[in-house]
Design an enzyme around this catalytic site. Structure first.
Site, PDB file in Angstrom:
ATOM      1  N   HIS A  61       1.759  -2.331   7.712  1.00 23.93           N
ATOM      2  CA  HIS A  61       1.790  -0.951   7.182  1.00 23.93           C
ATOM      3  C   HIS A  61       0.693  -0.370   6.236  1.00 23.93           C
ATOM      4  CE1 HIS A  61       4.977   2.327   5.942  1.00 23.93           C
ATOM      5  NE2 HIS A  61       3.764   2.934   6.123  1.00 23.93           N
ATOM      6  N   HIS A  63      -2.571   2.455   5.141  1.00 25.05           N
ATOM      7  CA  HIS A  63      -3.265   3.735   5.404  1.00 25.05           C
ATOM      8  C   HIS A  63      -4.521   3.575   4.937  1.00 25.05           C
ATOM      9  CE1 HIS A  63       0.521   6.069   6.301  1.00 25.05           C
ATOM     10  NE2 HIS A  63       1.133   5.267   5.538  1.00 25.05           N
ATOM     11  N   PHE A  64      -5.564   3.223   5.831  1.00 23.84           N
ATOM     12  CA  PHE A  64      -6.988   3.090   5.178  1.00 23.84           C
ATOM     13  C   PHE A  64      -7.850   4.199   5.192  1.00 23.84           C
ATOM     14  CE2 PHE A  64      -7.219  -1.974   6.115  1.00 23.84           C
ATOM     15  CZ  PHE A  64      -6.296  -1.967   5.130  1.00 23.84           C
ATOM     16  N   ARG A  65      -7.288   5.316   5.734  1.00 25.34           N
ATOM     17  CA  ARG A  65      -7.744   6.653   5.315  1.00 25.34           C
ATOM     18  C   ARG A  65      -8.897   7.227   6.396  1.00 25.34           C
ATOM     19  NH1 ARG A  65      -3.080   8.353   3.409  1.00 25.34           N
ATOM     20  NH2 ARG A  65      -2.963   7.861   1.081  1.00 25.34           N
ATOM     21  N   ASN A  95      -1.811   8.689  10.340  1.00 24.32           N
ATOM     22  CA  ASN A  95      -2.010  10.400   9.743  1.00 24.32           C
ATOM     23  C   ASN A  95      -3.260  10.294   8.967  1.00 24.32           C
ATOM     24  OD1 ASN A  95      -0.670   8.398   8.215  1.00 24.32           O
ATOM     25  ND2 ASN A  95       0.326   9.619   6.812  1.00 24.32           N
ATOM     26  N   HIS A 179       9.481   6.377   9.881  1.00 27.12           N
ATOM     27  CA  HIS A 179       9.429   6.902   8.480  1.00 27.12           C
ATOM     28  C   HIS A 179      10.633   7.881   8.288  1.00 27.12           C
ATOM     29  CE1 HIS A 179       7.785   8.672   4.674  1.00 27.12           C
ATOM     30  NE2 HIS A 179       8.698   9.246   4.764  1.00 27.12           N
ATOM     31  N   HIS A 237       9.703   0.844   5.295  1.00 30.89           N
ATOM     32  CA  HIS A 237       9.852   1.174   3.722  1.00 30.89           C
ATOM     33  C   HIS A 237      11.348   1.729   3.321  1.00 30.89           C
ATOM     34  CE1 HIS A 237       8.726   5.338   4.903  1.00 30.89           C
ATOM     35  NE2 HIS A 237       7.566   5.001   4.962  1.00 30.89           N
ATOM     36  N   ASP A 316       2.763  -0.404   2.625  1.00 26.11           N
ATOM     37  CA  ASP A 316       2.539   0.983   2.726  1.00 26.11           C
ATOM     38  C   ASP A 316       1.117   1.337   1.752  1.00 26.11           C
ATOM     39  OD1 ASP A 316       2.510   3.637   3.289  1.00 26.11           O
ATOM     40  OD2 ASP A 316       4.496   4.034   2.411  1.00 26.11           O
ATOM     41  N   HIS A 320      -5.244   6.794  -3.146  1.00 27.93           N
ATOM     42  CA  HIS A 320      -5.649   8.240  -3.459  1.00 27.93           C
ATOM     43  C   HIS A 320      -6.619   8.126  -4.722  1.00 27.93           C
ATOM     44  CE1 HIS A 320      -2.648  10.595  -1.068  1.00 27.93           C
ATOM     45  NE2 HIS A 320      -1.767   9.510  -1.328  1.00 27.93           N
TER      46      HIS A 320
END
Length: 450
Positions: A61, A63-65, A95, A179, A237, A316, A320
């Protein structure tokens, strides 16, 4: 290329033993228990004296963007952080911009990773209100599953209408990673919080807005739908003690792939380590969705690591920029970077007696491979890919900004003293990280499944 790791204390499949590992090119070819070493003819001998050796961590899980949000992070920078943290395989979430909700967007991510990822990779396909017809086109050997946002998303990736959820659960051939937060409850709580505390309530109110009720109601619905449609559900999560009552104990079922149960749950390092008391010192640095909740919830999650209700530990990982973390519940972005320090943070919980070292390896290495039916990874076995991590205990060091690999440039663990260190990370038999340096010339492999 023949490499031998000798003098190690190997932790694998519930056993801890002294031994050596021989690697030829990318695969493990021999495991020797005891002091005898298969070093004859080795091109490289790695002295693992004083180190524990485990399989590479599989983070289910992240989020490498990339694409579209690369001011925060990208596949190159975050896979570098993964390598430095002992994570040799990751599954990235959909996402991004564009969202990974079409076959074309999925293929573009694979193309980017094939040029930029320093460890092994795969990508979840995102469910939307209108793309279930694409599920049958997905190559089940290339992706781990389908990601479903039953709350906390924007645009058409938020799926919260009953008839559309029924369609997704009835048509998915792959595991559904959900989620689970009830958006209507969250929206009502936010309106109430703004009336009481102003337009941007302090982050200390985040777990009141993204509440236990919001999580429980959504998870209960997901479990109901998975049971009705005989679908594989993996709840992402988990954050509350109450939700744990919905998850069956699966520990004894994890022998091999065919025995994977229909309903499983993930806990993240952040929810296992932090509690709502930490908002006063760390503020929005630990603001994430679902919210970090009470000490009671944290203790219940920790207990569930050992009784089979939690099957997998992920991160997760969600970078940012710090400028995007300014504000409170309404304004500050949710998510934190954790992949580089996830393994050493869990080792701290091992030292505190929360779980054994063998159980940690089960939850971070073996079970992700079992649950998603990963081919030839997640274990130290002859014939398997040589994804291996050397860990050195009793080596004090402080997490500082200068060692952070993630593009965002910060961590909620800054200033924290650790007693375990990732000494070396081997990905497919190649040393991708050692002594503080990542081999940025190395590219990992796509993970294969089933």
């Amino acid at each position: 290329m023949r490499t031998v790791i000798q003098g190690a204390t190997i932790v694998n499949e519930g056993k801890v033993f002294d031994g050596s590992i021989a690697i030829e090119d990318s695969k493990i070819v021999k495991i020797v228990e005891g002091t005898n070493s298969p070093e004859a003819g080795a091109d490289e001998v790695i002295d693992a004296s004083g180190c524990f050796v485990i399989p590479g961590v599989i983070d289910d899980h992240v989020h490498f963007r990339e694409p579209g949000l690369t001011e925060k992070a990208d596949i190159e920078s975050e896979s570098r952080a993964a390598a430095a943290g002992g994570v040799t395989s990751y599954f990235d979430m959909p996402n991004t911009v564009p969202q990974t909700t079409t076959i074309e967007a999925l293929e573009e991510k694979f193309s980017i990773a094939s040029r930029k990822s320093h460890v092994n990779y795969s990508f979840f396909f995102g469910a939307t209100n209108d793309n279930t017809e694409l599920f049958r086109q997905l190559d089940v050997q290339r992706i781990p599953g389908i990601k479903l946002f039953m709350g906390s998303s924007t645009g058409n990736m938020l799926v919260d209408r009953r008839e559309l959820l029924e369609r997704i659960f009835s048509s998915a051939r792959l595991p559904i990673m959900a989620h689970c937060e009830d958006t209507d409850i969250i929206n009502r709580n936010m309106v109430d919080a703004k009336c009481r505390y102003g337009d941007d309530p302090s982050v200390v109110h985040h777990p009141e807005i993204r509440s236990e009720e919001a999580c429980y109601n959504s998870t209960r619905l997901a479990v109901e739908l998975a049971t009705k449609h005989n679908a594989r559900l993996h709840v992402a999560h988990l954050t509350t003690a109450r939700e744990l009552d919905l998850i069956p104990k699966t520990q004894d079922l994890y022998k091999e792939f065919p025995n994977c149960p229909l309903i499983t749950a993930e806990a993240t390092v952040s929810h296992l380590y932090f509690s709502d008391r930490d908002y006063t010192t760390l503020g929005t640095r630990i603001k994430c969705n679902p919210a970090v909740k009470t000490e009671h919830d944290r203790e219940a999650l920790q207990q569930a690591l050992n009784d089979g209700r939690i099957s997998v530990i992920g991160t997760d990982h969600a970078p940012h920029l710090l400028s995007q973390k300014e504000g409170g519940c309404a304004r500050a972005a949710s998510g934190m970077p954790m992949i580089q320090f996830s393994l050493v943070t869990m080792l701290e919980l091992v030292d505190k007696g929360v779980l054994s070292l063998e159980r940690m390896v089960e939850l971070m290495c073996h079970n992700p491979a079992r649950l998603f039916e990963v081919r030839n990874r997640g274990f130290i076995r002859e014939g398997y890919q040589a994804d291996i991590v050397l860990l050195r205990p009793n080596t004090g060091w402080v997490c500082s900004k200068s060692i952070i690999q993630s593009r965002c440039g910060w961590s909620p663990m800054e200033g924290h003293m650790y007693l375990w260190r990732v000494e070396r990370t081997l990905c497919n038999g190649h040393t991708v990280y050692s002594k503080g340096e990542v081999d940025t010339g190395y590219i990992g492999q796509p993970v294969l499944f089933r």
